[in-house]
Motif scaffolding. Structure first.
Motif: not given
Ligand SMILES: [Mg+2]
Ligand SMILES: Nc1ncnc2c1ncn2[C@@H]1O[C@H](COP(=O)(O)OP(=O)(O)O)[C@@H](O)[C@H]1O
Length: 211
Positions: A33-35, A155-158
């Motif tokens: 996800k973050s990548t 938004a990364d796991e906000p």
């Molecule tokens: Mg992540």
């Protein structure tokens, strides 16, 4: 696809997001996800494949072009609000504008408007240390949306640090404020209730899970 040494992230990932829509990116830890969000922001370059963001090919674009696109058109929200304690709430929200050289009164006026959008107009002069987790994350949402011409919210796991009720409230504010700016939202989350608030969900699987 992105490779980190032996690690293969995001094989067979294909995603098109219509402008102005919101999409949740779900998948277990380590599924990429973050990548994926880093590739979209132009912070990571895919080893193969293409990433088109707001008309720009992020794989062939220069570092300067990627950083300009990120600064001018994208707003970022992370798990931690990353507010600066030395500054007030409105100064924190104005920060991206001040950094770009906007005059202070104008930047602070836009910051107060953005804070009003997330229901934090009464806390513009608040000390950052006095904010609850949910309030701090609403300030982070305002900061991501402070630019009048913001087009894409990443938004990364906000809501990963918030309780159920605050997770819902922060997500609803994020989506409604993005909608008001006609901005697209890409939101990575573990939380099905948060994902359900977005227009659609894209599921990532870990390579060995998929195999
Ligand atoms: Mg992540
Ligand atoms: N800079 C990096 N160097 C090496 N491996 C990385 C790097 N960034 C991510 N990875 C690996 O890529 C995979 C996807 O990670 P990540 O995008 O952080 O997943 P998620 O955000 O879904 O938890 C994982 O196997 C992770 O260990």
């Amino acid at each position: 696809m992105v490779t980190f040494g032996e690690v293969l992230a995001l094989p067979r990932t294909s995603l098109h997001v219509d402008r102005g829509s919101s999409i949740a990116i779900m998948g277990p830890s380590g599924s990429g996800k973050s990548t994926l969000l880093a590739c979209i922001q132009g912070l990571e370059k895919p080893t193969s494949g293409t990433v088109q963001v707001l008309g720009q090919d992020q794989r062939s674009a220069s570092a300067r072009a990627r950083s300009d696109l990120r600064r001018r058109r994208m707003g970022l929200i992370q798990q931690s609000p990353n507010l600066l304690e030395e500054f007030s709430t409105s100064e924190n929200v104005a920060f991206p504008l001040l950094f770009d050289g906007m005059k202070r009164p104008h930047a602070l006026k836009l910051a107060v408007e953005a804070l009003r959008g997330v229901g934090m107009a009464h806390r513009t002069d608040a000390d950052i240390r006095s904010l609850s987790g949910g309030e701090a994350q609403r300030v982070a949402v305002a900061r991501a949306l402070v630019r009048p011409d913001v087009s894409l919210i990443v938004a990364d796991e906000p809501t990963a640090s918030l309780d159920v009720e605050n997770a819902r409230r922060v997500t609803e504010l994020l989506l409604s404020e993005a909608d008001r700016h006609s901005a697209t939202v890409l939101l990575a989350t573990h939380d099905p209730a948060v994902a359900a608030l977005c227009d659609r969900t894209y599921h990532l699987t870990r390579e060995h899970d998929a195999a």
